[in-house]
Design a protein around this motif. Structure first.
Motif, PDB file in Angstrom:
ATOM      1  N   GLY A 279       0.782  -1.234   0.000  1.00 13.31           N
ATOM      2  CA  GLY A 279       0.000   0.000   0.000  1.00 13.31           C
ATOM      3  C   GLY A 279       0.809   1.275   0.000  1.00 13.31           C
ATOM      4  N   PHE A 280       2.091   1.215  -0.395  1.00 10.87           N
ATOM      5  CA  PHE A 280       2.936   2.415  -0.450  1.00 10.87           C
ATOM      6  C   PHE A 280       2.720   3.155  -1.770  1.00 10.87           C
ATOM      7  CE2 PHE A 280       4.883   0.267   3.022  1.00 10.87           C
ATOM      8  CZ  PHE A 280       5.687   1.182   3.696  1.00 10.87           C
ATOM      9  N   VAL A 281       2.938   4.482  -1.738  1.00 10.05           N
ATOM     10  CA  VAL A 281       2.840   5.338  -2.919  1.00 10.05           C
ATOM     11  C   VAL A 281       4.238   5.868  -3.241  1.00 10.05           C
ATOM     12  CG1 VAL A 281       1.856   7.452  -3.879  1.00 10.05           C
ATOM     13  CG2 VAL A 281       0.476   6.025  -2.347  1.00 10.05           C
ATOM     14  N   GLU A 282       4.647   5.773  -4.507  1.00  8.23           N
ATOM     15  CA  GLU A 282       5.961   6.290  -4.896  1.00  8.23           C
ATOM     16  C   GLU A 282       5.903   7.813  -5.032  1.00  8.23           C
ATOM     17  OE1 GLU A 282       9.606   5.532  -8.063  1.00  8.23           O
ATOM     18  OE2 GLU A 282       7.695   4.479  -8.341  1.00  8.23           O
ATOM     19  N   ILE A 283       6.893   8.496  -4.450  1.00  3.89           N
ATOM     20  CA  ILE A 283       6.985   9.956  -4.535  1.00  3.89           C
ATOM     21  C   ILE A 283       8.364  10.343  -5.062  1.00  3.89           C
ATOM     22  CG2 ILE A 283       5.341  10.357  -2.653  1.00  3.89           C
ATOM     23  CD1 ILE A 283       7.748  10.882  -0.813  1.00  3.89           C
ATOM     24  N   HIS A 284       8.498  11.599  -5.451  1.00  2.83           N
ATOM     25  CA  HIS A 284       9.773  12.131  -5.941  1.00  2.83           C
ATOM     26  C   HIS A 284       9.976  13.489  -5.293  1.00  2.83           C
ATOM     27  CE1 HIS A 284       8.284   9.339  -9.058  1.00  2.83           C
ATOM     28  NE2 HIS A 284       9.545   8.933  -9.050  1.00  2.83           N
ATOM     29  N   THR A 285      10.936  13.579  -4.404  1.00  2.00           N
ATOM     30  CA  THR A 285      11.110  14.774  -3.575  1.00  2.00           C
ATOM     31  C   THR A 285      12.191  15.690  -4.134  1.00  2.00           C
ATOM     32  OG1 THR A 285      12.719  13.672  -2.151  1.00  2.00           O
ATOM     33  CG2 THR A 285      10.390  13.500  -1.535  1.00  2.00           C
TER      34      THR A 285
END
Length: 930
Positions: A279-285
């Motif tokens: 249930g993780f969401v990929e992000i780009h910081t």
């Protein structure tokens, strides 16, 4: 020392560094005999010799080009003599239609690996890895398709493959692309040296579609070879990490590197898929931050439109803001920057981070620990399942055992781990046991890993509850004991691969911890605002992808796990051509200006710079020996650069750095080596070079390098020790006086030269009677190139010349060389020390900052690049024995009295390029010249 005394060391060197016949005879290398010519006459002679050499070289080059053209013409005629149906089956075809060469959706590496494809017709495009000629009618062509090697067989067949076809294939330069048509067949015997050995390709047609004109500096075949030590039977890669870094493209083409980075891609894929399943969401910081993420000590500052910004040390703060923004569970795969000036095998300044953060639905951080534990074991299982073939390829170059892990991972508290470590008897360098409140050292981590492997039979384990002193400001303290934290480290093979734990989620506590860590909270207002708006308890971790890969595959150096590694030595500064840090004494001999004029067709306005002026612009002590007639001086016409070498027994003994701007070293060195190979047929041994040239020869060209010699330099602001002052007083008490010929006083007077020459002959006769060995690279000829020399001498109270010192001007950075310091027979005690001290004081008064005595042998040898450990150890021990027998370091003891420090220079030679005759040459060089 008698020649017989060197027999055992020479044989030892032959076993270590060469394979040439021990019967080769070598004449005694004698490097001396400077012609007694004045500067102008000598320069005229050098110009004439250079012109004669250029004429001869042009003739040789024309002859070589003629031979190449004749060979090409012969090939073309041979091609034309083949029947049309055979001639159409091979040749160079550079057109787009030929590049559309595959008849199958599957690559040849896959087709040839399946025995069921025996008899299948194939058409493919691949690189030529190497060609092995067997006879006029048979050659094996090894094709490289990504990370696999496939064998092709080109054999004479009536009406299909001619001898001309085979000869043409033999001359294809490695790394070119060929389009091949043929049939897969079972080999009559086991295929060796190829990763695909189920089937081979019977070549029916082959066309060179992307030719490569020149070989790579270090070819892919050599880059991927391994050697087996005959004693230990351990396999070790021939190319060092440094060679792999400096020849990155060649390394990345090797099957080993291809396998490593396919495994790396698989780790990222598994990381992503497992976390998405949770249930993780990929992000780009963002990677530009207003403040340091963890501390200011290891952060890169950048100019951000006149303001200061920082490259992110991790996505930690932004991950936490994502949790505050109610993403619940997030992960990122992205770059991480650490400005840690550490040049170890374990550190990079830029790496790829596998980061995750999650809200704690049950409010307890072990929830995150168990998710991360499950993630790691999924990565291990996935890699060993999906990448078995790639792992086996890597093991041939980096031997290791598969990682061992348990279904239930051992989780120890930090205090339990420390207890295990101390109970084993471990102690640090000061003899102290490990502390419960201080982080583990690398040595302690490795020992603890051994203990846990022995006790739990696993390479993979977790240590929980780390001390607060070893964690960043945002780590949640253990509510039961604030000396510790709700954080953990995960280890494989005794080394940490990730740090994780619970974060502080109360803004007041965060501000307090920031101040304690020496950080300014106002610089992180956006970060703190996320907590002021309310956030659930959360935890996470950051995994270094390269570190994980390097430990998993036992790669020896983390640089082998990075596509284009960045460490503190990366991104070396390249100064623009118009930058002048130091004013050259002879601007007319500036090789940068000369090269510009040559490139723009204006070389007529420049004459080839005289070697004497190049020495004053760019030289070091070794370069002054080139003024000896014993040396040939090769000139690089496009830059005006010079390289000096002595020809001996088929070797070119190249001495010192090229004389040119250091920015021109690489093209000049390549041109010189090409000249040696094609026109002189000499094997180069490059002696006494500085670190920049050693980096090119060892790092770029894959030469073996070692150092047993150093330039012995004296900074003129240093103070000599008390022994020199005592010697000066003794000379003064004996009535010795010091004299110096004025810099602008014109030529040295004839009567002084005659007095000095007479004393030099007495000095030589005295040395012959005492059978002392020569101590100079050149013979004693003080009166050449007087434009760049300074002269001092000492006289007794009776007016007799007691000692003489000749100083030779070098580059502005190197100052002057004490070219000769001669203590004549019968001189009072302390005379030569007083003379040298006076010479140094005179140079210092004119603004000179450095002086060098020249090269001196070291008591111990340090091996550099491209030598395996066993060879390096034996070579070092052999040299040490020779150095003691020949007392090579005696001169250095005298020089140390003046404050001399040792600036290492290097000996470099190509792989398989030394042999016993070269070893003899080197030994004689140190015996007779040093």
């Amino acid at each position: 020392m008698s020649p017989g005394g060197l027999k055992k060391p020479i044989l030892a060197l032959n076993r270590i560094i060469g394979h040439s016949s021990a019967k080769n005879h070598i004449t005694k290398p004698h490097i001396g005999n400077i012609a007694a010519l004045d500067g102008d006459t000598r320069h005229d002679k050098q110009v004439r010799k250079a012109q004669e050499r250029r004429v001869k070289e042009d003739e040789r080059e024309n002859e070589r080009q003629h031979l190449l053209q004749r060979r090409k013409d012969e090939e073309d005629r041979a091609h034309e003599t083949d029947p049309p149906e055979i001639a159409a089956r091979y040749g160079t075809r550079v057109d787009d239609e030929m590049l559309d060469g595959r008849s199958d959706d599957e690559p040849i590496r896959t087709l040839a690996a399946d025995p069921a494809n025996d008899g299948r017709a194939v058409c493919f495009i691949a690189r030529v890895h190497r060609v092995r000629p067997m006879s006029a009618r048979l050659a094996f062509v090894v094709f490289r398709d990504c990370n696999e090697l496939v064998q092709g067989v080109l054999a004479y067949r009536e009406g299909q493959v001619s001898e001309n076809f085979v000869r043409w294939a033999e001359r294809i330069t490695s790394e070119g692309f060929v389009r091949v048509e043929g049939m897969l067949q079972k080999p009559p015997e086991e295929i060796r040296g190829c990763s695909v050995n189920a089937l081979e390709v019977r070549i029916d047609k082959m066309y060179l579609v992307v030719p490569v004109k020149e070989h790579l500096p270090v070819d892919v075949f050599t880059m991927d070879r391994v050697e087996e030590d005959p004693e230990s039977h351990q396999r070790e890669a021939m190319a060092s990490t440094r060679v792999r870094v400096h020849n990155r493209l060649a390394y990345l083409r090797t099957p080993t590197a291809q396998s490593i980075f396919r495994i790396k891609a698989a780790i990222c894929s598994i990381f992503r898929s497992v976390l998405e399943g949770h249930g993780f969401v990929e992000i780009h910081t963002a990677k530009l931050m207003p403040s340091a993420t963890e501390s200011g000590a290891e952060v890169f500052q950048v100019d951000y439109f006149g303001r200061t910004a920082f490259l992110a040390q991790s996505p930690q703060l932004n991950k936490q803001l994502a949790i505050s923004a109610d993403f619940g569970r997030v992960f990122e795969i992205g770059p991480v920057f650490r400005a840690e000036n550490s040049n170890t095998h374990r550190h990079l300044t830029e790496y790829t981070g596998l980061d995750l953060e999650m809200a704690l639905t049950h409010g307890e951080y072990h929830e995150a620990l168990h998710v991360i534990d499950d993630l790691m074991k999924n990565i291990f299982r996935g890699v060993y399942t999906r990448c078995r073939r790639e792992i086996d390829v890597v093991k041939t170059r980096f031997p290791h055992e598969d990682l061992v892990w348990l279904d239930k991972t051992p989780i120890l508290t930090f205090r339990e781990a420390i207890r295990l470590l101390n109970e084993s008897g471990w102690a640090d360098e000061q003899g102290r046991p490990a502390s419960e409140t201080q982080d583990l050292s690398t040595r302690a981590e490795i020992r603890l890993g051994e203990i846990i492997k022995e006790k739990y039979k696993t390479d993979y384990y977790i240590i929980d509850k780390f001390p607060a002193s070893a964690r960043p400001f945002y780590t949640h303290l253990d509510p039961d004991d604030p000396r510790f934290t709700n954080s953990f480290d995960i280890f494989i093979r005794g080394q940490e691969i990730t740090t994780g734990g619970q974060r502080i989620h109360w803004p007041e506590e965060l501000r307090k911890r920031m101040v304690q860590a020496g950080m300014e909270p106002s610089g992180l207002d956006e970060y703190l605002q996320g907590f002021e708006y309310g956030v659930l308890p959360h935890a996470g971790c950051g995994i270094g992808l390269e570190r994980l890969l390097y430990l998993l595959l036992n790669l020896g150096d983390i640089r082998n796990a990075s596509l284009f590694p960045r460490d503190p030595k990366s991104l070396q500064e390249h100064k623009s051509d118009d930058t002048e840090d130091i004013r050259l004494p002879h601007p007319e001999a500036d090789t940068i200006r000369y090269a510009y004029a040559f490139e723009h067709g204006d070389q007529g306005s420049f004459t080839l710079p005289p070697v004497e002026k190049l020495i004053a612009n760019y030289g070091d002590a070794t370069n002054t020996s080139w003024l000896d007639d014993r040396y040939h001086v090769w000139r690089h016409e496009p830059t005006g650069a010079a390289i000096g070498y002595a020809e001996e027994n088929g070797y070119a003994l190249v001495m010192g750095n090229p004389l040119c701007d250091p920015r021109q070293y690489q093209p000049v060195i390549r041109a010189f080596l090409k000249h040696m190979r094609q026109q002189r047929d000499l094997r180069p041994l490059w002696l006494l070079v500085g670190p920049e040239v050693e980096q090119i020869l060892g790092g770029k060209l894959g030469w073996r390098t070692l150092s047993c010699v150093a330039e012995e330099r004296v900074p003129l602001n240093s103070t000599a020790n008390g022994k020199v002052a005592k010697k000066e007083r003794q000379a003064e008490d004996a009535g010795v006086t010091i004299h110096e010929h004025p810099i602008d006083g014109g030529p040295v007077p004839t009567d002084l030269r005659e007095r000095c020459d007479r004393r030099i002959e007495e000095w030589k006769a005295n040395r012959r009677r005492s059978r002392q060995k020569q101590v100079h690279i050149t013979d004693i000829r003080p009166w050449i190139d007087m434009e760049h020399r300074r002269y001092l001498w000492a006289e007794t109270k009776d007016g007799e010349v007691a000692a003489m010192c000749v100083l030779h001007r070098l580059s502005p950075a190197n100052g002057y060389q004490i070219k000769f310091a001669l203590d004549f027979p019968g001189s009072p005690t302390g005379t030569v020390e007083a003379l040298i001290s006076a010479a140094m004081q005179s140079l210092a008064k004119t603004g000179v900052k450095n002086v060098t005595f020249g090269a001196g042998a070291l008591p111990e040898m340090v091996t550099g690049d491209n030598m395996d450990r066993v060879r390096a150890r034996i070579l070092s021990n052999t040299y040490q024995a020779i150095a003691q027998q020949l007392k090579l370091a005696q001169k250095s003891d005298f020089r140390e009295k003046f404050g001399a420090w040792r600036d290492r220079v290097y000996i470099c030679y190509p792989f398989m390029g030394l042999g016993v005759s070269g070893a003899r040459t080197l030994i004689k060089f140190f015996e007779d010249e040093m």
